[in-house]
Design a protein around this motif. Structure first.
Motif, PDB file in Angstrom:
ATOM      1  N   CYS A  10      37.199   3.972 106.691  1.00 35.62           N
ATOM      2  CA  CYS A  10      35.818   3.922 107.172  1.00 35.62           C
ATOM      3  C   CYS A  10      35.751   4.700 108.480  1.00 35.62           C
ATOM      4  O   CYS A  10      36.498   4.409 109.416  1.00 35.62           O
ATOM      5  CB  CYS A  10      35.375   2.482 107.407  1.00 35.62           C
ATOM      6  N   SER A  11      34.866   5.671 108.538  1.00 34.94           N
ATOM      7  CA  SER A  11      34.835   6.534 109.720  1.00 34.94           C
ATOM      8  C   SER A  11      34.234   5.861 110.952  1.00 34.94           C
ATOM      9  O   SER A  11      34.428   6.329 112.066  1.00 34.94           O
ATOM     10  CB  SER A  11      34.073   7.822 109.407  1.00 34.94           C
ATOM     11  N   ASN A  12      33.518   4.762 110.773  1.00 32.75           N
ATOM     12  CA  ASN A  12      32.914   4.074 111.918  1.00 32.75           C
ATOM     13  C   ASN A  12      33.843   3.064 112.573  1.00 32.75           C
ATOM     14  O   ASN A  12      33.464   2.444 113.563  1.00 32.75           O
ATOM     15  CB  ASN A  12      31.627   3.370 111.489  1.00 32.75           C
ATOM     16  N   ARG A  37      32.420   3.974 102.068  1.00 31.40           N
ATOM     17  CA  ARG A  37      31.204   4.744 102.387  1.00 31.40           C
ATOM     18  C   ARG A  37      29.998   3.816 102.551  1.00 31.40           C
ATOM     19  O   ARG A  37      29.156   4.034 103.422  1.00 31.40           O
ATOM     20  CB  ARG A  37      30.949   5.771 101.288  1.00 31.40           C
ATOM     21  N   ASP A  68      30.338   2.046 105.901  1.00 27.66           N
ATOM     22  CA  ASP A  68      29.979   2.966 106.984  1.00 27.66           C
ATOM     23  C   ASP A  68      28.467   3.130 107.096  1.00 27.66           C
ATOM     24  O   ASP A  68      27.903   3.079 108.188  1.00 27.66           O
ATOM     25  CB  ASP A  68      30.611   4.341 106.745  1.00 27.66           C
ATOM     26  N   ARG A 125      42.083   6.456 108.468  1.00 26.54           N
ATOM     27  CA  ARG A 125      40.922   5.566 108.484  1.00 26.54           C
ATOM     28  C   ARG A 125      40.146   5.732 107.192  1.00 26.54           C
ATOM     29  O   ARG A 125      39.818   6.844 106.801  1.00 26.54           O
ATOM     30  CB  ARG A 125      40.016   5.881 109.662  1.00 26.54           C
TER      31      ARG A 125
END
Length: 179
Positions: free
Chosen positions: A121-123, A56, A59, A119
């Motif tokens: 990390c969403s980015n 988090r 990201d 994933r």
């Protein structure tokens, strides 16, 4: 992901490490007063590292301007600087523990990023995450090989030095005993 975790953050740590050389002596003395054997600085750096290891946080450091700014200030000041000021005060055992934990952290995170089916990390894409995992495993293995070579060849160097100095030491002892 690899660029942020394996290039940008270590370079920011290095900036903090190098900045320790340019601190006034009064600040060194004040830091040394509460940093017995380097433990307090190590704990501070450990908590900061733990924060920046969270997916988090990684990201947010890409999308939120306040977190980007926070990363550029907190990593040098809360990781690099305390480690640089604490490292000389740490004993051999504590330094070994820190290096062993660095290797273990690289292996744990590398394995997690490599085998995770989702994933973290969403980015970043899953492919980026897996590449970062492979790089972390390679970095951990490289540090382990370097540390083992340093310990092994350092021991051989001291043995060689002892053997070459032994005839001189024996000769000096014989001269001293003969007087």
């Amino acid at each position: 992901m690899a660029a942020q975790m394996l290039i940008q953050i270590p370079l920011l740590v290095a900036v903090g490490w190098l900045a320790a050389k340019y601190l006034p002596r009064k600040w060194h003395a004040a830091f040394d007063a509460w940093n017995g054997r380097g433990i307090s600085g190590l704990i501070l750096a450990t908590f900061a590292i733990a924060f920046w290891m969270l997916p988090r946080s990684l990201d947010a450091a890409v999308t939120e301007p306040s977190m980007i700014l926070g990363k550029f200030f907190s990593v040098p000041l809360l990781i690099g600087l305390p480690l640089a000021l604490s490292w000389p005060r740490m004993g051999f055992i504590l330094r070994g523990f820190v290096l062993a934990e660095l290797i273990a952290m690289c292996f744990r995170l590398g394995w997690l990023y490599l085998i995770s089916p989702i994933r973290l990390c969403s980015n970043y894409l899953l492919n980026d995450q897996q590449h970062t995992g492979r790089y972390l495993l390679l970095i951990g293995a490289g540090i382990l090989v370097w540390l083992c070579a340093k310990l092994l060849f350092g021991a051989f160097a001291s043995l060689t030095r002892t053997h070459t100095d032994a005839p001189d030491a024996i000769r000096r002892w014989q001269e001293h005993a003969g007087r």
